[in-house]
Design an enzyme around this catalytic site. Sequence first.
Site, PDB file in Angstrom:
ATOM      1  N   GLY A 244       0.829  -1.202   0.000  1.00  0.00           N
ATOM      2  CA  GLY A 244       0.000   0.000   0.000  1.00  0.00           C
ATOM      3  C   GLY A 244       0.860   1.248   0.000  1.00  0.00           C
ATOM      4  N   GLY A 246       0.467   5.796  -0.132  1.00  0.00           N
ATOM      5  CA  GLY A 246      -0.398   6.971  -0.129  1.00  0.00           C
ATOM      6  C   GLY A 246       0.357   8.199   0.314  1.00  0.00           C
ATOM      7  CG  PHE A 248      -0.368   7.034   4.708  1.00  0.00           C
ATOM      8  CD1 PHE A 248       0.467   5.978   4.983  1.00  0.00           C
ATOM      9  CD2 PHE A 248      -1.421   6.831   3.824  1.00  0.00           C
ATOM     10  CE1 PHE A 248       0.262   4.743   4.414  1.00  0.00           C
ATOM     11  CE2 PHE A 248      -1.633   5.590   3.258  1.00  0.00           C
ATOM     12  CZ  PHE A 248      -0.788   4.542   3.549  1.00  0.00           C
ATOM     13  N   GLY A 249       2.528   7.782   3.558  1.00  0.00           N
ATOM     14  CA  GLY A 249       3.753   6.977   3.549  1.00  0.00           C
ATOM     15  C   GLY A 249       3.494   5.713   2.749  1.00  0.00           C
ATOM     16  CB  VAL A 251       1.364  -0.538   4.154  1.00  0.00           C
ATOM     17  CG1 VAL A 251       1.270  -1.804   4.992  1.00  0.00           C
ATOM     18  CG2 VAL A 251       0.623   0.609   4.829  1.00  0.00           C
ATOM     19  CG  ASP A 359     -10.187   7.951   4.707  1.00  0.00           C
ATOM     20  OD1 ASP A 359     -11.038   8.152   3.822  1.00  0.00           O
ATOM     21  OD2 ASP A 359      -9.006   7.655   4.442  1.00  0.00           O
TER      22      ASP A 359
END
Length: 549
Positions: A244, A246, A248-249, A251, A359
Amino acid sequence: MDLREKRSESPAGQVRNVVKSCIEEKTNKDWIKDSGERKTDTENKKRCINAQTSQDRRRRVKKQTENKEKTIKRRRNEEEGQIEKESQAKKTSKDGRIERRRFEEGQIVKEKKGEKTSKDKKIKRRGIEEGQTEKESQAEKKTSKDARIKRRRVEEGPLQMESHADKKTSEHESYKNIQIDKENKKTTEENSKGTNIEQKEEKNKRLRSEDPLESGSIQKRPCLDIERPAPLDVNNYSFHSIVGRGGFGWVMLASFRPKKQLVAIKILTKESEKNDCHAIAKEARLLKISRECAFLCQSYAVFQSELEAFFVLEYASGKSLWKMISREGKLPTSRIRFYTAEMVVALQFLHSKGIIHRDLKPGNILIDKDGHIKICDFGMAEENIIGQRKTYGLAGTPGYRAPEILSFEDYNAGVDWWSFGVTMYKMATGVLPFSAAGSIQKQRLVIIMKPPTYPCDMNEEMLDLLPKLLEINETQRIGLNGNIREHAFYSTINWEDLENRRLETPFQPGMPSVDDFEEFPITFSRQSSSEKENLKDFSEVDPNWNWQE
């Protein structure tokens, strides 16, 4: 008439006058001649003098010119000699420098050879010491293992004899002996660990004493070894792939090496625009709280390096609801009922703690190895929304935002129940109930002016529930207004069994083996003990995670 005049008029006087005039004429001519000669002589003399003067001048000029040429020539010769001397001096100095450089390079090569020899000796000596240490530890392990095997055989003998007489007693005794073995094993490991630590300290002291940089006039510096539990050291994880990504960073799928356990590690950059220290610390707190609910993503550990924050999470091998919907189009009603019931439990737990997710969507709802849902990603979550308190601000994903968010009004947990309704509609139809295109004002107008269409084959209970979830007035929205568990759609759900994960799941993805994945090469910044570089009271391990076994 005068006598003189008479005489001059007489013939004799006339003759005398003629003679006199002739004489005077001759005299005048001579005087003129003499004067002319004298004048000519003077001019000749002047001319001679001038010629002599000009000749002398030419001679002087010539002499001066010759002198100048001699001076210029002499100076030129002197300058050329000086230049030649300087060039010879430069050449000499250059040769000296080259020779000196060669000498210095020779010295450096000799020093390097000496250093290399000493280094090889150190490495060889270190290898011998490590080999001896390893042999000793292996011998200790082998001895302790043989002793344990021997003791177990001795203990198992009487137990087998007693089992024929009394089975229950033998079971109790065997359990007791297993516990004793575990305690002995733990004690042995602790002792061996203490021995290894002492050996390491002695080895570090010996290496520091042998280090030439720490001897002589240079002051010795202590070697600070930071002992971290295994789960808090990034070097104890193998990284396999990115699952993953995004704003945010990202995964990554990883594995905890000591247990060979697959985990998901969320990596946030501390200095990015979207991740400040406050947001990272907040997510760490919320993940710690999520351990109390079975349907929220569990965190095993959180730790940090200089530039990154790491969240070690359980790996959901069943992927996300979004991938499931993309693959199947729409889901059966029974599966929707099961998954949304578990979502209800998770949302009610969060709201009871004063947390709103903000979210909620299929991409943030994962399926674990046993087939249960896990709500993840608390990056946009808000804390302390209790009682009449509200929050504000644009949050969430287009298409899943509640109308009060799009109106820039204050809001509460009702926004989660709206997103819950949109997610349920997406699971049942494969599409969103409202368009996510256009500006925020346009999305809001679409929600107000154009109600969603419901398929004719939709389950009747779901057809009754969805409009109550997608209620524009948040005070009338189910979830806030009334208990959603009591709705007819969930009449077949045993909520106690559901909360304790006793209900049968639609399918079980299982957990793949670590050996099925290749290692992904990746490096991170160093793990520092400096308080300036670290978030305060951040790193911790879940006490229920048996990472030592």
